[in-house]
Design a protein around this motif. Structure first.
Motif, PDB file in Angstrom:
ATOM      1  N   ASP A  82       0.746  -0.721   0.176  1.00 56.98           N
ATOM      2  CA  ASP A  82       0.256   0.252   0.061  1.00 56.98           C
ATOM      3  C   ASP A  82       1.256   1.124  -0.283  1.00 56.98           C
ATOM      4  OD1 ASP A  82      -2.823  -1.459   0.015  1.00 56.98           O
ATOM      5  OD2 ASP A  82      -2.092  -2.056   2.034  1.00 56.98           O
ATOM      6  N   LYS A  83       1.710   1.569   0.810  1.00 53.74           N
ATOM      7  CA  LYS A  83       2.910   2.090   1.064  1.00 53.74           C
ATOM      8  C   LYS A  83       3.454   2.603  -0.615  1.00 53.74           C
ATOM      9  CE  LYS A  83       5.186   5.956   2.759  1.00 53.74           C
ATOM     10  NZ  LYS A  83       5.808   6.169   3.825  1.00 53.74           N
ATOM     11  N   ILE A  84       4.038   1.813  -1.182  1.00 52.79           N
ATOM     12  CA  ILE A  84       4.569   2.306  -2.775  1.00 52.79           C
ATOM     13  C   ILE A  84       3.486   2.046  -3.291  1.00 52.79           C
ATOM     14  CG2 ILE A  84       5.210   0.507  -4.300  1.00 52.79           C
ATOM     15  CD1 ILE A  84       6.609  -1.781  -2.296  1.00 52.79           C
ATOM     16  N   ARG A  85       2.347   1.466  -3.552  1.00 53.39           N
ATOM     17  CA  ARG A  85       1.107   2.053  -4.137  1.00 53.39           C
ATOM     18  C   ARG A  85       0.758   4.731  -3.907  1.00 53.39           C
ATOM     19  NH1 ARG A  85      -3.958  -0.346  -3.249  1.00 53.39           N
ATOM     20  NH2 ARG A  85      -3.960   0.994  -5.479  1.00 53.39           N
ATOM     21  N   ARG A  91      -1.262   2.754  -9.554  1.00 53.14           N
ATOM     22  CA  ARG A  91      -2.268   1.913  -9.472  1.00 53.14           C
ATOM     23  C   ARG A  91      -2.309   0.609  -8.391  1.00 53.14           C
ATOM     24  NH1 ARG A  91      -4.991   0.722 -14.536  1.00 53.14           N
ATOM     25  NH2 ARG A  91      -3.321   1.090 -15.530  1.00 53.14           N
ATOM     26  N   LYS A  92      -0.513  -0.512  -8.811  1.00 51.90           N
ATOM     27  CA  LYS A  92      -0.710  -1.406  -8.539  1.00 51.90           C
ATOM     28  C   LYS A  92       1.239  -1.803  -8.738  1.00 51.90           C
ATOM     29  CE  LYS A  92      -3.126  -4.192 -12.840  1.00 51.90           C
ATOM     30  NZ  LYS A  92      -3.309  -4.719 -13.385  1.00 51.90           N
ATOM     31  N   ALA A  93       0.831  -2.761  -7.371  1.00 51.13           N
ATOM     32  CA  ALA A  93       2.049  -2.497  -6.679  1.00 51.13           C
ATOM     33  C   ALA A  93       2.776  -4.082  -6.488  1.00 51.13           C
ATOM     34  CB  ALA A  93       2.483  -1.659  -5.491  1.00 51.13           C
ATOM     35  N   TYR A  94       4.398  -4.175  -6.671  1.00 51.96           N
ATOM     36  CA  TYR A  94       4.241  -6.497  -6.331  1.00 51.96           C
ATOM     37  C   TYR A  94       5.315  -6.095  -5.788  1.00 51.96           C
ATOM     38  CZ  TYR A  94       2.290  -6.247 -10.852  1.00 51.96           C
ATOM     39  OH  TYR A  94       0.625  -5.626 -12.382  1.00 51.96           O
ATOM     40  N   TYR A 122       8.045 -15.006   0.619  1.00 51.83           N
ATOM     41  CA  TYR A 122       6.924 -13.492   0.224  1.00 51.83           C
ATOM     42  C   TYR A 122       6.589 -13.010  -0.812  1.00 51.83           C
ATOM     43  CZ  TYR A 122       6.843 -13.819   5.013  1.00 51.83           C
ATOM     44  OH  TYR A 122       6.540 -14.484   6.951  1.00 51.83           O
ATOM     45  N   LEU A 123       5.079 -13.050  -1.999  1.00 47.98           N
ATOM     46  CA  LEU A 123       4.669 -11.706  -2.839  1.00 47.98           C
ATOM     47  C   LEU A 123       3.751 -11.429  -2.681  1.00 47.98           C
ATOM     48  CD1 LEU A 123       5.275 -15.661  -4.689  1.00 47.98           C
ATOM     49  CD2 LEU A 123       7.178 -13.616  -4.901  1.00 47.98           C
ATOM     50  N   GLY A 124       3.971 -10.857  -3.352  1.00 51.94           N
ATOM     51  CA  GLY A 124       2.324  -9.563  -2.594  1.00 51.94           C
ATOM     52  C   GLY A 124       2.193  -9.151  -4.117  1.00 51.94           C
ATOM     53  N   GLU A 125       0.587  -8.770  -4.284  1.00 56.24           N
ATOM     54  CA  GLU A 125       0.342  -7.585  -5.493  1.00 56.24           C
ATOM     55  C   GLU A 125      -0.861  -7.137  -5.062  1.00 56.24           C
ATOM     56  OE1 GLU A 125      -0.021 -10.689  -8.283  1.00 56.24           O
ATOM     57  OE2 GLU A 125      -1.241  -9.218  -9.982  1.00 56.24           O
ATOM     58  N   VAL A 126      -1.221  -6.017  -5.055  1.00 60.88           N
ATOM     59  CA  VAL A 126      -1.725  -5.243  -4.743  1.00 60.88           C
ATOM     60  C   VAL A 126      -3.006  -4.326  -6.556  1.00 60.88           C
ATOM     61  CG1 VAL A 126      -3.270  -3.468  -3.465  1.00 60.88           C
ATOM     62  CG2 VAL A 126      -1.242  -4.952  -2.434  1.00 60.88           C
ATOM     63  N   ASP A 127      -4.098  -4.068  -6.396  1.00 62.06           N
ATOM     64  CA  ASP A 127      -4.740  -2.769  -7.110  1.00 62.06           C
ATOM     65  C   ASP A 127      -5.836  -2.650  -6.674  1.00 62.06           C
ATOM     66  OD1 ASP A 127      -6.406  -4.351  -8.273  1.00 62.06           O
ATOM     67  OD2 ASP A 127      -5.113  -4.846  -9.923  1.00 62.06           O
TER      68      ASP A 127
END
Lengths: 259, 259, 259, 259
Positions: A82-85, A91-94, A122-127
């Protein structure tokens, strides 16, 4: 000073992922027995870049690492995305964080203690629409070939192998418990320190529990499914065959990623 | 155009080796059965640099590769080093060429054929007073643990291992013959293609021929010494233990490098 | 239970090194600023084996690791080798411990902080007559080509490189100080976190300080020699050339190993 | 002799992929200039396994390699997958073949010739409903940072990078042509052999053509799309930054995989 990255781009091509790769950083993760564990990580961090911007500001990704590396727990990991976004206005962060994790194990008969290393990820993907968090765990094991045992008058070829699982996060779990489950699905677990009485025990136990890579991935799949907290997961097993110079390999997927 | 490399240097420090590393090049080597074999090499080439010169002309090293890559045979290899010395006006030249070498093998019972890869290396070092040429060969093998077999009621742990020899060249030999000697010193050789009747044969044969890494290096040492053409050699064996996540390792040196 | 390793061997071949390789273990090392640092190590441990014994007891090596991993400082490291000798009843012991070491650095203009990784190594060798302890340190750097700068009307090719030193221990020193010395010998040091004002500074500074790999190894050699506490050392520099797909490489040795 | 693999399995878990991994084999591929090229491959081959069978017959996969390795051309590659399906009685087959591919290049000014290595990959996936064939190509390049150039009074940081494309096969093309396209999209191409006049040319040309990783993936994307024969492709660029010890990375996807 001119901000070249902020300039506009005319090629009309959106970049799916842009960022930094192979950043080495010390991190702190949760440890079931000792509360926290200090280890070292290899980190990749990406955001998307809309078609109209020329470049991204990669140093901001390192600033995010700087803020989060002292607590890369499952609970805190997605906050990093979330911080990266927000920081990249993306819109997306990985994020991909890979690290060795150490657990103290006891030899089965002598009870002697030593540390075993397990490579985790740990692998995360957020939009705006989805939040996916995967935990990867690699567990070295020993497998004894059912075919070789069946057809041979004495002995059976066996070898070191490695099982890798990738688990879509549903609710909190301990890495230690998944490792136990995987080690118990092999012909035998492996250890850093074994005395002769342990070696005898392990040799005989592996002989009594022959497993193809096919058996190992099915056994692990069955048990992971029974836990019931993973919406989706994959299981792979690779044997560093002792009769070949190549590997035997099997891969299973289970569940639904899009739940 | 100024030749910066040719300028003088005041620091009074001779450079032992300077050159190019990790050059990838296709090469042609000798093949006992098929006369020649096309393969790919990783090449390092160095010369010394006297204290009074600022830099070396590295492109000349690539020009030498260009001249010799179509015939990297044992007979021709040392000519390459002489060429470096004359071309670089250097006292010393060093070359390391590493390449996979393929041999067709027959499975022990079914007779089915397949290709096996062996990683080889030519290492040369030349100056006014000495000419050293080493041939390195790595052979994957299978080992079955004598201790595990002795103390266990059934089975015995076994695993893939690798034997590496480094042979100081005395007179011409075939890589194929050294590979045969090494494979016969293990509990079993390994194969790319095996049918079930072969697997039975190999499993039982390995059970009948238990070997520690210590046994393997001694066996190989004894046989290489008997050939009598190598002034010096080293033998190492590494087992990718099936009961541990680390290797067992042994290393022997034999003879005299300075003959 | 029969002790197979203890049996006698008739082949009359002494084994120079036998032991365990690629043991992964968490370790604690000294840190100039924070007193101690938790990191992870890859460990090789060997002893010699007289010609009359069949095998060695490798599990004892892991027992030694278990005793020492909480304090792998320069001061304590050689005690580990003495312990191996007594525990294995061996004349010689060899240990190699490789680990990433992290230092917080400040960007040159913005002063922003981030962690940099340096791969380090402790190498020890002990017998009745000699005790050798080497410290290896690898430092990523940036180099700008003097030739390219000289002959080009604009720009100059530059690239990431790596300097490796291997220092024969004489008296205690801080790894941090050697890293500083090496970074200052390059065209520029490299950083994990840089803002634009830092990038400008580094770009211009590197342009003003062109260095061949030959220059880098000579500069580092000169400065290490001036410290005056290392009986012997080697320095290597490798450039991941930006105009080639291979590396430029230089290597220097200084002093006397046998003092 | 009992066929253990053929036995039934009750766990009701279908295995998505099972087979052999890291098989090293010599292969022959097509070459635009010299008709064919001998190289060496790393091969993975998998089939699916229905839930009711215990194991697969992996040796049959090696038999397929044995039949096809003398002609791994784009035209012949998918036949290999059909052969796996029939030989394994499987619904799905997957093959991954990775190999270095060499092309002779001329230096831009001196015209001197040398060989450059490009890592390539053929990936195939076949079942009753779809046939997918991907060609992967990795091309080392040089990039010069537009931001560094803009903000600095002299010089500009540059570095080696690598571009990787993965192309969904539509109709036949030459690998050589794609490599040309990619090399022309970078700040500069890289070479194995360069003389001083070439180095000057490349240094100045790179300075005149600054590129972020974002620029490189967009440029390559635009040109690949213009060719119009790939239903889908991905482009990634990674810079081994000369001012950092990590990489800058960008990734684009284009088109539709499911056409």
């Amino acid at each position: 000073m001119l901000d070249v990255q902020k300039q506009s781009d005319e090629r009309n091509i959106e970049i799916k992922k842009v960022g930094v790769k192979n950043v080495q950083y010390p991190i702190v993760v949760l440890d079931k027995k000792n509360h926290t564990q200090h280890t070292v990580a290899n980190i990749n961090m990406y955001a998307d870049l809309p078609h109209n911007f020329k470049g991204t500001h990669m140093s901001r990704l390192i600033e995010v690492v700087n803020e989060y590396y002292v607590d890369i727990s499952m609970k805190n990991f997605m906050n990093m995305l979330d911080k990266i976004r927000s920081s990249m206005k993306a819109r997306k962060a990985y994020v991909e964080v890979s690290f060795p994790y150490f657990i103290e194990k006891e030899a089965p008969v002598s009870g002697m203690k030593s540390m075993m290393e397990y490579n985790c990820q740990y692998l995360g993907e957020v939009d705006d629409y989805k939040r996916k968090f995967y935990v990867g765990i690699k567990v070295p094991i020993s497998t004894l070939c059912p075919c070789s045992r069946e057809i041979s008058d004495r002995g059976a070829h066996n070898q070191r192998g490695i099982v890798g699982v990738k688990l879509l996060f549903g609710s909190f779990f301990w890495i230690e418990d998944i490792i136990d489950l995987i080690e118990d699905s092999a012909s035998s677990e492996v250890f850093t320190l074994l005395k002769r009485e342990d070696e005898k025990y392990i040799t005989e136990r592996a002989y009594d529990r022959p497993r193809f890579v096919e058996d190992v991935v099915r056994e692990v799949t069955q048990r992971l499914a029974q836990i019931g907290i993973f919406p989706w997961f994959s299981v792979e097993a690779e044997n560093f065959e002792s009769i070949h110079n190549h590997s035997a390999y099997a891969y299973v997927e289970w569940g639904n990623k899009e739940t």
